[in-house]
Design an enzyme around this catalytic site. Structure first.
Site, short mmCIF file in Angstrom:
data_model
loop_
_atom_site.label_atom_id
_atom_site.label_comp_id
_atom_site.label_asym_id
_atom_site.label_seq_id
_atom_site.Cartn_x
_atom_site.Cartn_y
_atom_site.Cartn_z
N CYS A 1 -17.27 -24.56 56.97
CA CYS A 1 -18.19 -24.79 56.03
C CYS A 1 -18.11 -25.22 55.20
CB CYS A 1 -19.26 -24.55 57.13
SG CYS A 1 -20.97 -26.30 56.36
N CYS B 1 -23.13 -26.21 52.51
CA CYS B 1 -23.88 -25.78 50.94
C CYS B 1 -23.26 -25.71 49.54
CB CYS B 1 -24.31 -24.58 51.04
SG CYS B 1 -23.15 -23.26 51.60
N ASP C 1 -11.42 -10.26 50.30
CA ASP C 1 -11.65 -10.10 51.65
C ASP C 1 -11.73 -9.47 52.66
OD1 ASP C 1 -13.08 -12.25 53.24
OD2 ASP C 1 -11.32 -12.68 54.17
N CYS D 1 -24.05 -29.01 45.53
CA CYS D 1 -24.51 -27.90 44.77
C CYS D 1 -23.99 -28.45 43.81
CB CYS D 1 -23.64 -26.48 45.11
SG CYS D 1 -23.87 -25.78 43.00
N CYS E 1 -29.67 -21.71 38.87
CA CYS E 1 -30.14 -22.69 40.20
C CYS E 1 -31.48 -23.64 39.91
CB CYS E 1 -30.53 -21.67 41.33
SG CYS E 1 -28.89 -21.38 42.63
N CYS F 1 -28.97 -26.91 48.33
CA CYS F 1 -27.94 -26.16 50.00
C CYS F 1 -28.99 -26.10 50.90
CB CYS F 1 -27.59 -25.37 49.06
SG CYS F 1 -28.09 -24.28 48.76
#
Ligand code: B12
Ligand code: SF4
Ligand code: SF4
Length: 312
Positions: A241, A244, A132, A248, A187, A193
Site C-alpha cells: 500500500c 500514506c 530489509d 504526502c 511534517c 497520512c
C-alpha cells in the site's frame, strides 16, 4: 595532507554514487537506546502481529557492534524506486516498490561490488551489507546519517525528493567521518497520512501499527486468511500500500528511478483485472520469478485479488 578517514569517507561516497545509490550518509556505530525503547513498546503492543521475526535478535537490532563485531561505522544508502509509469488497465493496485525486480537481490549485488572495491582500494576491512531482512533499524540509521526525517507515516523522507526510497546499510570496522544526524522534522501541522490511511494504522507520534497495515495483510500474511473486519477497507490495494506516501506533500518532488532492474515488468504495467483473475500458478511462477510479488506466493496474490473483488 588529507587525513585517512576523510579520504576513505570521500572514496566510499563516490563509489556509492557510481553504483547508482541516490544518497549515502554515515553514522557512528553506537547502541540505539532511544530506539530500543520504541521498538520494545511496539512489540509489547503486538504491533508486529504475526511477524514473529521482529521479536528475534532484539540485542543485535539495537546494537551494530553485536551484529558486526568491531563495528565502528554504519553507512546508509538510499535507492529510489519511484516508477516511471503505473498500470492504467486495472484499478487493482500494486505498491510502487514492487514494479520491477526484487530490490533485495538488486541492492545486495551492489553492496557486494562495493565491498570488493573497498577491499581493493582500502585494504582488509571487515564489513557486512544489509537490506530489509536483517535485524537492523534501517530508518533510524538513515536519520542518524543525516539523510532525512521520520514522517508521521513512519517513513524516512528526504527533503529533496520524498520517501519512495529503499534503505540499505553497510556496517564496518572502518573508522570514517560522520554526518550530522537529521535534526529537523518537516511534517509541521500536516496530518494527511494519518487521515488517509484506509485501515487507521497510523497513530500520532509516528507509531505505525504493523498488524493493521494493508502491506502486512497483503504481503506478510502470505497464504493465511485476511480478517473479515478488513472487508471493504483495502481501497483496491492487492500488494502493499502506498496511500500514506501518495498523499504526502513531500512526494510531489519524487522523480522516476534510473535503475534499469527496477523497470516495470510488462505484466505489472499491462495486466487487466481479468488477467489477474485468470492467472495460473505456472504462469505466476514464470513471470514473477524475480519480482517482490513472489513473497506472497501465488495463493497469497489470488487471495488478495478475491478479497478485494468481493467488495466491489
Ligand atoms: C517490519 C517492517 C514492515 C511492517 C511494519 C511496518 C513498521 N512501520 O514497522 C509492514 C509489513 C507493515 C511494513 C510496511 C511497509 N514497509 Co516495511 N519494513 C519493515 C522492516 C523489516 C522492519 C521495521 C521495523 O523495525 N519496525 C519496528 C518499528 C518500531 O520501527 P520503525 O518503523 O523502523 O521505526 C523506527 C525509527 O523510525 C525510529 N523512530 C520512529 N519514530 C521516531 C521519532 C523520533 C523522534 C526518532 C528520533 C526516531 C523515531 O524508531 C523506530 C525504532 O527504532 C523494515 C526493514 C528494516 N530492517 O528496518 C522495512 C522498511 C521499514 N519498510 C519499508 C517500506 C518501503 C514499507 C512500505 C512502504 C511498503 C509498501 N508500500 O507496502 C510499507 C509502509 C508502512 C508504514 N507506513 O510504515 C522500507 C522503508 C523505506 C523508507 N523510506 O522509510 C524499509 C526500511 C525496507 C527497506 N530496506 O527499504 N514494513
Ligand atoms: S501503507 Fe497503507 S495501510 Fe499501511 S500505514 Fe500506510 S496508508 Fe496505512
Ligand atoms: S503526509 Fe504530512 S504528516 Fe504525513 S509524513 Fe507527509 S508531511 Fe508528514
Amino acid at each position: 595532507m588529507m587525513i585517512l578517514t576523510e579520504k576513505n569517507t570521500r572514496y566510499i561516497k563516490e563509489a556509492a554514487a557510481k553504483l547508482g545509490f541516490d544518497y549515502c550518509g554515515i553514522a557512528k556505530a553506537i547502541k540505539l537506546d532511544d530506539d530500543a525503547f520504541r521498538l520494545e513498546t511496539w512489540l509489547k503492543n503486538d504491533m508486529h502481529g504475526n511477524m514473529k521475526y521482529m521479536e528475534n535478535y532484539f540485542d543485535l537490532r539495537i546494537d551494530p557492534q553485536k551484529l558486526v563485531p568491531g563495528a565502528k561505522s554504519v553507512i546508509t544508502f538510499l535507492q529510489n524506486y519511484y516508477p516511471s509509469n503505473t498500470n492504467k488497465n486495472t484499478d487493482l493496485k500494486i505498491s510502487k516498490y514492487a514494479y520491477g525486480q526484487d530490490y533485495h537481490e538488486v541492492i545486495k549485488d551492489k553492496i557486494k561490488v562495493l565491498m570488493n572495491i573497498l577491499q581493493e582500494r582500502i585494504g582488509e576491512i571487515n564489513g557486512r551489507g544489509f537490506v530489509d531482512s536483517a535485524p537492523v533499524l534501517e530508518r533510524s540509521w538513515a536519520t542518524r546519517s543525516g539523510l532525512g526525517w521520520i514522517g508521521k507515516n513512519g517513513n524516512l523522507i528526504t527533503k529533496q525528493s520524498g520517501s519512495f526510497y529503499f534503505i540499505a546499510t553497510f556496517i564496518t570496522d572502518l573508522e570514517l567521518d560522520y554526518d550530522d544526524p537529521f535534526a529537523k522534522d518537516f511534517c509541521g501541522s500536516c496530518t494527511r497520512c494519518i487521515d488517509a490511511c484506509p485501515t487507521e494504522a497510523i497513530s500520532p507520534g509516528k507509531v505505525i501499527d504493523g498488524s493493521k497495515c494493508i502491506s502486512y495483510f497483503t504481503i506478510e500474511l502470505k497464504e493465511m486468511l485476511i480478517p473479515e473486519e478488513m472487508k471493504g477497507k483495502f481501497d483496491n490495494w492487492m500488494f502493499g500500500c502506498d496511500t500514506c506516501q501518495d498523499v504526502c506533500p513531500w512526494n510531489r518532488f519524487s522523480k522516476p528511478n534510473s535503475e534499469i532492474k527496477f523497470n516495470p515488468l510488462p505484466e505489472i504495467l499491462n495486466f487487466s483485472t481479468k488477467d489477474w483473475e485468470a492467472l495460473s500458478e505456472e504462469t505466476f511462477k514464470e513471470i514473477f520469478r524475480k519480482s517482490p510479488l513472489k513473497r506472497s506466493k501465488y495463493n497469497g496474490i489470488m487471495r488478495n485479488v478475491k478479497f478485494i473483488n468481493k467488495d466491489r
